[in-house]
Every structure is written in C-alpha cells, then in structure tokens.
Design a protein around this motif. Structure first.
Motif, short mmCIF file in Angstrom:
data_model
loop_
_atom_site.label_atom_id
_atom_site.label_comp_id
_atom_site.label_asym_id
_atom_site.label_seq_id
_atom_site.Cartn_x
_atom_site.Cartn_y
_atom_site.Cartn_z
N ALA A 208 11.79 -33.76 -53.48
CA ALA A 208 12.95 -34.54 -54.55
C ALA A 208 13.10 -33.42 -54.91
O ALA A 208 13.80 -33.61 -55.47
CB ALA A 208 11.71 -35.71 -55.44
N ILE A 209 12.53 -32.44 -56.16
CA ILE A 209 12.47 -31.60 -56.77
C ILE A 209 13.74 -30.99 -56.13
O ILE A 209 14.97 -30.44 -56.68
CB ILE A 209 12.27 -31.27 -57.63
CG1 ILE A 209 11.31 -31.52 -58.54
CG2 ILE A 209 12.72 -29.60 -58.06
CD1 ILE A 209 10.09 -30.64 -58.72
N LEU A 216 23.22 -30.80 -56.85
CA LEU A 216 23.53 -29.48 -58.41
C LEU A 216 23.63 -28.42 -58.42
O LEU A 216 24.31 -28.12 -59.02
CB LEU A 216 22.55 -30.65 -59.61
CG LEU A 216 22.06 -32.16 -59.78
CD1 LEU A 216 21.56 -32.33 -60.85
CD2 LEU A 216 23.52 -33.28 -60.05
N SER A 217 23.01 -27.80 -57.81
CA SER A 217 23.37 -26.17 -57.81
C SER A 217 24.45 -25.48 -57.42
O SER A 217 25.11 -26.22 -56.55
CB SER A 217 21.93 -25.44 -57.21
OG SER A 217 22.27 -23.91 -57.02
N PRO A 218 25.12 -25.07 -57.68
CA PRO A 218 26.46 -24.42 -57.90
C PRO A 218 26.98 -23.85 -56.35
O PRO A 218 27.81 -23.33 -56.08
CB PRO A 218 27.07 -22.95 -58.94
CG PRO A 218 25.74 -23.20 -59.78
CD PRO A 218 24.76 -24.51 -59.25
N HIS A 224 27.92 -30.24 -50.25
CA HIS A 224 28.12 -31.67 -50.76
C HIS A 224 27.64 -32.19 -50.06
O HIS A 224 27.80 -33.74 -49.65
CB HIS A 224 29.61 -31.95 -50.17
CG HIS A 224 30.85 -31.13 -50.29
ND1 HIS A 224 31.42 -30.98 -51.41
CD2 HIS A 224 31.16 -29.85 -49.25
CE1 HIS A 224 32.43 -30.44 -50.66
NE2 HIS A 224 32.17 -29.81 -49.89
N VAL A 225 25.68 -31.81 -50.98
CA VAL A 225 24.52 -32.93 -51.14
C VAL A 225 24.87 -33.80 -52.02
O VAL A 225 24.79 -33.98 -53.09
CB VAL A 225 23.49 -32.30 -51.23
CG1 VAL A 225 22.24 -33.14 -50.67
CG2 VAL A 225 23.48 -30.79 -49.87
N PRO A 287 15.77 -38.55 -60.80
CA PRO A 287 17.83 -38.87 -60.21
C PRO A 287 18.25 -39.16 -61.28
O PRO A 287 17.82 -39.55 -62.51
CB PRO A 287 18.06 -39.82 -60.08
CG PRO A 287 16.30 -40.46 -58.43
CD PRO A 287 15.63 -39.81 -60.05
N PRO A 288 19.06 -38.01 -62.56
CA PRO A 288 20.01 -38.03 -63.42
C PRO A 288 20.51 -39.65 -64.04
O PRO A 288 20.96 -39.52 -64.77
CB PRO A 288 21.14 -37.36 -62.77
CG PRO A 288 21.14 -36.41 -61.57
CD PRO A 288 20.22 -37.11 -60.77
N LYS A 289 20.42 -40.09 -63.16
CA LYS A 289 21.32 -41.42 -63.13
C LYS A 289 20.56 -42.58 -64.06
O LYS A 289 20.43 -43.31 -65.05
CB LYS A 289 22.34 -42.03 -62.39
CG LYS A 289 23.28 -41.99 -61.70
CD LYS A 289 24.15 -42.67 -60.50
CE LYS A 289 25.71 -41.93 -60.17
NZ LYS A 289 25.90 -42.67 -59.18
N THR A 290 18.65 -42.21 -63.78
CA THR A 290 18.02 -42.99 -63.46
C THR A 290 16.94 -42.61 -64.72
O THR A 290 16.21 -42.71 -65.84
CB THR A 290 17.24 -43.06 -62.55
OG1 THR A 290 16.12 -42.14 -62.06
CG2 THR A 290 17.56 -44.00 -61.62
#
Length: 559
Positions: A208-209, A216-218, A224-225, A287-290
């Motif tokens: 998951a990490i 999110l990594s540039p 486009h994951v 996840p960023p949304k949670t």
C-alpha cells in the motif's frame, strides 16, 4: 513339611495344608513375634556350620508378574482378578512404546490437546474429574497437573529449539526428536495457526505504501498510476490484519500455553513486533482522501508502545547474556525487531514528533550494527545455515532500507547518511538476486510473506533516491524493483489461496510448539526407567548376583 526319625528307624512326616501366597504372607506376619522368641531360645542349641554363619541373610521378595506390574503403572486399583488387563504379545504395548517407531510421549498423549489450553480452562476441566484413592493417597488428574508442569508450563531453553528444529522458520522437528502431541493427527485450527501469519499483513501493508509513492511521486508521474490501487490494497491489508488479529486473540484466550512457547521461540519472538509494524505501515500508507494531512500523536503512542517494551525485553537479553544472548539466538529474523524502530521513527516524523523519531532511529541503528556483524560473521567452528533458512537472508536488505527512509523522513532530506544506508541495502539486494538457486528447493509456507516487505522497502527507498538524483538509470531501477516486488506479492497471494482453499495445506501441524523441554534418547526413556526398577527382571538379576556371591564365598571357604 517336617521330616524326623524314631529309634526304630521309621520316618515320620508332618503334612501341612498348602496355603496360597496371600495366606502365607498373613501367616508369616502373625508369627513374626513368636519366631523371634523361638530364635532366641534355639539358635544356641542347634549345630550350625561356619559356612552358614558367614552367609548374609537372603531377602526374598514376592515376584510380581509382568501383567501386575503394568496394571500398577497404569493406575489400576481393581481388586477383581478378572478385571485385570492382559498384556498383549505384539510388543506394541510394551511400556507405552511402539515397535513401529511411535514414541511413548506420542502414544500417551494421543489426541490430548488440553495440555496447551489456558490455565483457567484446564483448572475447570480438572475440577470435574472424579477423585479416586490408591494406597491411601488421593490422586486427581495427575497427568494434567504433573506432566503439564514438567513439559508445558516450564519454558523451553533457547538452545533446545535449535537442537530439535529445522526449516526456514525453525518449524520442522528433526526425525530423532519426540513431541508432546501426535504427528499423525490433525490438530485444532488454533494450534496450527502460527504468529508468522502476520507476515501476510506485512507484505500487503508495505505494498500500500509502495503504490501510494508510485501515484504521488513526481518521478513516476508519467505512469499515471491511479490512487484507487493504493486504496484497494490498503483495504485488503486492513481486512487481512483484522482477520488474523481476531484469530490470534482467540488462540491467546484458549491456548495460552502455545502462545508462551511461541514467545520463547528464538525466531518467532521477533514476529510479536509484526502486528504493530503493520499498523504503522497502514497509518503511513493510508490513502490521502481517508487520512488527514497530519496524523494524531496518539496513533504513534498506541502502536509504538508494544514495540518499545519488546525491545526492552529482547535487547536486554542480548546485552545481559545468559542462554538467550545474541550470539546464541541470532538469526536473520532478528532484523524484524530492529525494523520496528525505524518504522516508528518514520511515523513519529509523520505526526510531527521528530525528537522521538531521532531517539528510535539511534536505538535501531545501534542494534542493527550488532545484529549485522553477528550474522555476517561466520567463524570456522560455526555451522552454516541450512538450505531451508536461505529465504530469511532477504531480511538483511530491509533494515538499512528502512533506516534510509526514516532518516529522510526525520530531516526532510535524503542526504549522505540516508544514501549510505540505501546503498548498503541495494548491494545486499543485488548479491541475493544474482543467486536464484539460493532460494529454491524447499516447500512453501505462510512465513514467506514476511520476506516480501524487504523487497518493497528497497523499492520505496529507490523511489526516494530517484527524486533526489533524477536520471534515466534511477527511474528505471525504481520501476524494475517495484515491478519485482509487486510480482512476488501477487505470486505469493495466488499460492496462499491455492494452499488454503484448493489443496488445504496452508496450516499444517505446528510441530515447533510441541517439542519437549529435554531430549529423551531412545535408550533412556523415563517410563522405562521407572518400570525396570520394580520389574521381575531386576529381581532375577539381583538373585543371580546373590547366588554368584554365595558360590564365590563357598569356594573360598572350601579352599
């Protein structure tokens, strides 16, 4: 029968009734006092030979039949001779030891799994057993109390596990060893459920990490994951963790004695850190949304406290010496107790407590150096690790990779020290990848899941390094390592499903928790020792010794 002669030459014979053995014993006991008085009067009147005076008095004891001897050992108190069990002639019932290789411990405890139950449950079962008396002594469930105290409750020495077990996680019993539970029966599910099952949670939570970093990594934006992959893997990891945790809590409640044996196991004691490492992985990879931008410090306190207390226990034993000092119990799984400090340091940086993170990083790095040198050094007198232990070498690459990530999270910079730790892990990773035969030739087990998160940790560290040093080589290396890590997790996930639901071999009997505290060789069995002390064979042997002594004494006198 007495024989005498009169003056005429006729022989007189006194005939007495032949008594049974029990009646003879009673008559001898009743006439003891009269015989003592008669001996005092007649011993000076009858002629005796010097040979008879020097001979020591013989003590004849009543010979016990083989049938009666085993009846006494088995606790039979029936007075009726017809109720006695007749000893078979096949040899399989000889002292509880079978001639086909079944040991006495297995035969005696066949199907008896209550010895590993929790004390309170066992006490309630013992209180319902009937009370019986034998020779004026009250006996109540002697097997459940005496044998449980001797073989289960007492902790097994650390060296005993290495002597009696083998395999990738010291989970297979050697052929020359006895166990407390039967091998040919299927044990209850909770007794077959090891703490190594948390390795599945380690592999999924670290994935998951990884997928969160890929999204999110540039460096990996061109892929486009979607974040949905991270969310799906995170939910799967949470579900598996809840299922495994609840199952293991049931095992703690019902079979606490088995939990204690796992806790004293030199390899599995490190896996007691795994549930809390998984919880911190899930907090970091949420996840960023949670998840909010800054986690609450209470999360770090709850998840890090058990690991800290385990560190005090494990590292204290390494430092203070004794039977569980590091040179005795060191194995590649010892890295797992060190990794918990680095993961705790990463989570401390996430909640904004960087000073506690530095504290944990210092503890982890100091003990990593000690463990690394101890395991890396191979003296000429040291035994090489068997082939079944080769997969645990992947634990070598997880600790320096986690140390590099923790240092970068604390200081917000993937500087020289972080890169040094990363390069160490990358070199160890490559040294193992170029040897594929090193990891083949042994059976699958659920503990293999714990060897997936080291590959994932190196992949995440490579992504962080590519962010600091962007180039085609670093990006390609990050993608290659991430692909290998995800592929390995998928293969293990499919293998786990097949072994669990198709072949139904995922949870075999956990033989590691059923070893004896001491090794009983085939020539020295405890039950055999007790039986031979009172067997008719010992009586015959003693009679032979007395007779040989008498013959030697008589020949000396005749000379």
């Amino acid at each position: 029968m007495n024989v005498g002669s009169n003056s005429v030459g006729n022989h007189l014979v006194d005939i007495h009734e032949v008594l049974h053995e029990e009646e003879e014993d009673k008559e001898e006991n009743s006439n003891n006092t009269t015989n003592m008085a008669d001996k005092a009067d007649t011993r000076f009147n009858r002629p005796t030979k010097n040979r008879e005076m020097k001979r020591p008095p013989r003590k004849f004891s009543r010979q016990v039949s083989l049938e009666t001897g085993f009846s006494v050992l088995n606790g039979e108190t029936s007075k009726d001779k017809n109720d006695r069990k007749v000893l078979g002639r096949s040899g399989k019932s000889f002292g509880g030891f079978s001639v086909n290789g079944t040991t006495g411990l297995e035969a005696k405890n066949k199907g008896d799994f209550n010895m590993f139950r929790t004390k309170s449950t066992l006490a309630r079962q013992s209180s319902k057993l009937p009370l019986r008396k034998e020779s004026g002594i009250d006996i109540q469930n002697s097997n459940a109390k005496g044998e449980l105290d001797d073989r289960v409750k007492k902790s097994v020495p650390a060296g005993r596990y290495f002597d009696a077990l083998r395999g990738p996680e010291l989970d297979q019993v050697k052929d020359s060893e006895d166990i407390l539970l039967p091998k040919d029966e299927k044990w209850p599910f909770l007794l077959r459920f090891p703490i190594g099952c948390f390795g599945m949670c380690l592999g999924l939570s670290s994935q998951a990490i990884l997928w969160r970093s890929l999204a999110l990594s540039p460096v990996t934006k061109f892929l486009h994951v979607p974040l949905f992959i991270n969310f799906a893997i995170w939910l799967l990891a949470v579900g598996v963790l809840v299922a495994v945790f609840i199952t293991y809590m049931f095992k703690c409640a019902l079979y606490f004695e088995a939990i204690k044996r796992e806790y004293f196991h030199p390899v599995r004691v490190n896996f007691f850190c795994a549930p809390w490492i998984v919880c911190m992985f899930l907090a970091i990879g949420a996840p960023p949304k949670t998840a909010p931008g800054m986690l609450h410090p209470a999360i770090w306190c709850v998840f890090m406290a058990p690991i800290f207390f385990l560190n005090l226990k494990i590292y204290g034993q390494w430092l203070s010496g004794g039977k569980r000092r590091l040179c005795k119990v060191a194995n590649p799984s010892s890295h797992l107790s060190v990794i918990g400090n680095f993961v705790g340091a990463i989570l401390a940086a996430k909640v904004g407590w960087k000073e506690p993170g530095k504290f944990l990083w210092s503890i982890g790095f100091a003990h990593y150096l000690v463990v690394f040198v101890t395991l890396y050094q191979r003296l000429p007198t040291s035994e090489a690790l068997p082939k079944e232990l080769h997969p645990v070498y992947s634990m070598f690459i997880a600790t320096p990779a986690a140390a590099s990530l923790a240092w970068g999270a604390i200081y917000d910079d993937f500087d020289g020290l972080a890169r040094t730790c990363y390069f160490i892990s990358l070199f160890l990773y490559l040294s193992l990848v170029v040897r594929p035969n090193f990891f083949t030739g042994f059976r699958f087990s659920v503990a293999w899941w714990s060897y997936t998160f080291p590959m994932t940790t190196v992949s995440i560290a490579t992504i962080k390094y590519a962010e600091e040093v962007p180039s085609f080589i670093t990006k390609a290396l990050a993608l290659a390592l991430s692909f290998m890590s995800t592929t390995m997790v998928c293969i293990l996930f499919v293998s786990t499903l097949l072994h669990a639901f198709v072949w139904k071999t995922l949870f075999p009997n956990d033989l590691a928790i059923a070893i004896t505290k001491k090794r009983y060789s085939k020539d020295k069995k405890p039950l055999m020792k007790r039986w031979t002390k009172h067997s008719p064979l010992s009586f015959v042997t003693s009679m032979g010794k007395h007779n040989s002594g008498d013959k030697d004494g008589g020949s000396d006198e005749e000379k």
